[in-house]
Motif scaffolding. Structure first.
Motif, PDB file in Angstrom:
ATOM      1  N   ARG A  66       0.644  -1.243  -0.055  1.00 41.13           N
ATOM      2  CA  ARG A  66       0.317  -0.103   0.207  1.00 41.13           C
ATOM      3  C   ARG A  66       0.845   1.020   0.086  1.00 41.13           C
ATOM      4  O   ARG A  66       0.509   2.388  -0.501  1.00 41.13           O
ATOM      5  CB  ARG A  66      -0.997  -0.084   1.428  1.00 41.13           C
ATOM      6  N   PRO A  67       2.461   1.344   0.587  1.00 40.42           N
ATOM      7  CA  PRO A  67       2.572   2.696   0.247  1.00 40.42           C
ATOM      8  C   PRO A  67       3.067   3.059  -0.363  1.00 40.42           C
ATOM      9  O   PRO A  67       3.308   4.261  -0.875  1.00 40.42           O
ATOM     10  CB  PRO A  67       3.929   3.182   2.022  1.00 40.42           C
ATOM     11  N   ARG A  68       3.840   2.098  -0.808  1.00 39.72           N
ATOM     12  CA  ARG A  68       4.385   2.157  -2.449  1.00 39.72           C
ATOM     13  C   ARG A  68       3.140   2.738  -3.647  1.00 39.72           C
ATOM     14  O   ARG A  68       3.347   3.322  -4.366  1.00 39.72           O
ATOM     15  CB  ARG A  68       5.165   0.733  -2.834  1.00 39.72           C
ATOM     16  N   LEU A  69       2.171   1.635  -3.186  1.00 41.63           N
ATOM     17  CA  LEU A  69       1.445   2.329  -4.373  1.00 41.63           C
ATOM     18  C   LEU A  69       0.655   3.644  -4.834  1.00 41.63           C
ATOM     19  O   LEU A  69       0.548   4.542  -4.944  1.00 41.63           O
ATOM     20  CB  LEU A  69      -0.212   1.079  -3.957  1.00 41.63           C
ATOM     21  N   PHE A  74      -1.309   8.850  -5.508  1.00 41.41           N
ATOM     22  CA  PHE A  74      -1.308  10.513  -4.651  1.00 41.41           C
ATOM     23  C   PHE A  74      -0.637  11.122  -5.480  1.00 41.41           C
ATOM     24  O   PHE A  74      -1.394  12.478  -4.909  1.00 41.41           O
ATOM     25  CB  PHE A  74      -1.533  10.037  -3.587  1.00 41.41           C
ATOM     26  N   SER A  75       0.419  11.514  -6.329  1.00 42.98           N
ATOM     27  CA  SER A  75       1.179  12.530  -6.785  1.00 42.98           C
ATOM     28  C   SER A  75       0.293  11.807  -8.428  1.00 42.98           C
ATOM     29  O   SER A  75       0.921  13.160  -9.021  1.00 42.98           O
ATOM     30  CB  SER A  75       2.646  12.483  -6.455  1.00 42.98           C
ATOM     31  N   ASP A  76      -0.458  11.875  -8.636  1.00 40.88           N
ATOM     32  CA  ASP A  76      -0.686  12.107  -9.340  1.00 40.88           C
ATOM     33  C   ASP A  76      -2.592  11.540 -10.228  1.00 40.88           C
ATOM     34  O   ASP A  76      -2.464  10.051  -9.780  1.00 40.88           O
ATOM     35  CB  ASP A  76       0.446  10.001 -10.785  1.00 40.88           C
ATOM     36  N   GLU A  78      -4.527  11.080 -13.079  1.00 35.95           N
ATOM     37  CA  GLU A  78      -4.541  10.263 -13.513  1.00 35.95           C
ATOM     38  C   GLU A  78      -4.523   8.936 -12.900  1.00 35.95           C
ATOM     39  O   GLU A  78      -5.772   7.348 -13.394  1.00 35.95           O
ATOM     40  CB  GLU A  78      -3.651  10.525 -15.159  1.00 35.95           C
ATOM     41  N   LYS A  79      -3.223   8.603 -12.667  1.00 33.78           N
ATOM     42  CA  LYS A  79      -3.014   7.180 -12.234  1.00 33.78           C
ATOM     43  C   LYS A  79      -4.654   6.954 -10.668  1.00 33.78           C
ATOM     44  O   LYS A  79      -4.606   5.431 -10.361  1.00 33.78           O
ATOM     45  CB  LYS A  79      -1.438   6.830 -11.582  1.00 33.78           C
ATOM     46  N   LEU A  80      -4.297   8.245 -10.038  1.00 34.03           N
ATOM     47  CA  LEU A  80      -5.120   7.792  -8.881  1.00 34.03           C
ATOM     48  C   LEU A  80      -6.822   7.175  -9.481  1.00 34.03           C
ATOM     49  O   LEU A  80      -7.881   6.341  -9.129  1.00 34.03           O
ATOM     50  CB  LEU A  80      -5.161   9.176  -7.828  1.00 34.03           C
ATOM     51  N   SER A  81      -7.182   8.244 -10.476  1.00 36.91           N
ATOM     52  CA  SER A  81      -8.095   7.866 -11.346  1.00 36.91           C
ATOM     53  C   SER A  81      -8.250   6.498 -11.234  1.00 36.91           C
ATOM     54  O   SER A  81     -10.175   5.898 -11.697  1.00 36.91           O
ATOM     55  CB  SER A  81      -9.156   8.758 -12.340  1.00 36.91           C
TER      56      SER A  81
END
Length: 206
Positions: A66-69, A74-76, A78-81
């Motif tokens: 989870r920390p790696r994901l 959380f800094s992107d 689009e990736k969070l979406s």
């Protein structure tokens, strides 16, 4: 069945209110817990996340790191979406399964941290917001959870504002109080939930 959404800012004490309502008799559906379950090792959910983000988001034991994901998404935006598009439907489907398994006269409590942020209030018969002053939240996060003040403030700032949460609330539980007083407030809210649940049931004429 009365469907209740429960939310509150980080450090406001939502988990304690949830625990007290369950002790009163509520059926709990915990969105955070379900979100972990749907990406457990061996699940289609985890396979979909790995397909989207690569095997580097797996820990040595095959579970989700989870920390790696989190550092990736959380800094992107689009990736969070992308992650949300995988996890949210799975959480919704599992939540509906649990809700359908509850008794017809149950008070079903949906514990949803991002209820306000994701505009989910219309899904529930009523919304309870656990509220605390920002200084109370900050104190709890630093003193009880061991966060730095900077990290705590950043986490608070990333969430909906206190005013935004209160705007969607049908019931506000003020948690700037000692535990004994909170327990009494929750019992009063439970009595109101039971009353509303009974009022919503169709009457039987013999």
């Amino acid at each position: 069945m009365l469907k209740v959404g429960l939310t509150g800012g980080i450090g406001a004490g939502k988990s304690e209110v949830s625990r007290l309502l369950v002790a009163c008799g509520a059926v709990l559906i915990d969105a955070d817990r379900i979100a972990r379950e749907v990406v457990a090792p061996g699940t289609p959910g985890l396979a979909s996340v790995v397909e989207a983000f690569g095997e580097e988001i797996l820990a040595a034991d095959g579970s989700l790191d989870r920390p790696r994901l989190g550092a990736i998404v959380f800094s992107d935006a689009e990736k969070l979406s992308t992650l949300n598009s995988i996890v949210h439907p799975l959480v919704g489907a599992r939540s509906r399964e649990l809700e359908e398994a509850a008794a017809e006269d149950a008070v079903v409590l949906h514990d949803v941290p991002l209820l306000t942020e994701n505009g989910l209030a219309p899904l529930y018969d009523l919304v309870i917001v656990v509220d605390a002053a920002p200084e109370t939240q900050l104190d709890r996060l630093v003193r009880l959870r061991g966060m730095t003040e900077e990290d705590a403030r950043a986490r608070m700032a990333a969430q909906a504002t206190r005013e935004q949460r209160r705007e969607i609330a049908d019931i506000v539980i003020d948690n700037d109080v000692p535990l004994e007083e909170l327990e009494q407030r929750v019992k009063d809210v439970w009595a109101e939930l039971v009353r509303r649940s009974q009022a919503s049931r169709p009457s039987v004429v013999e």
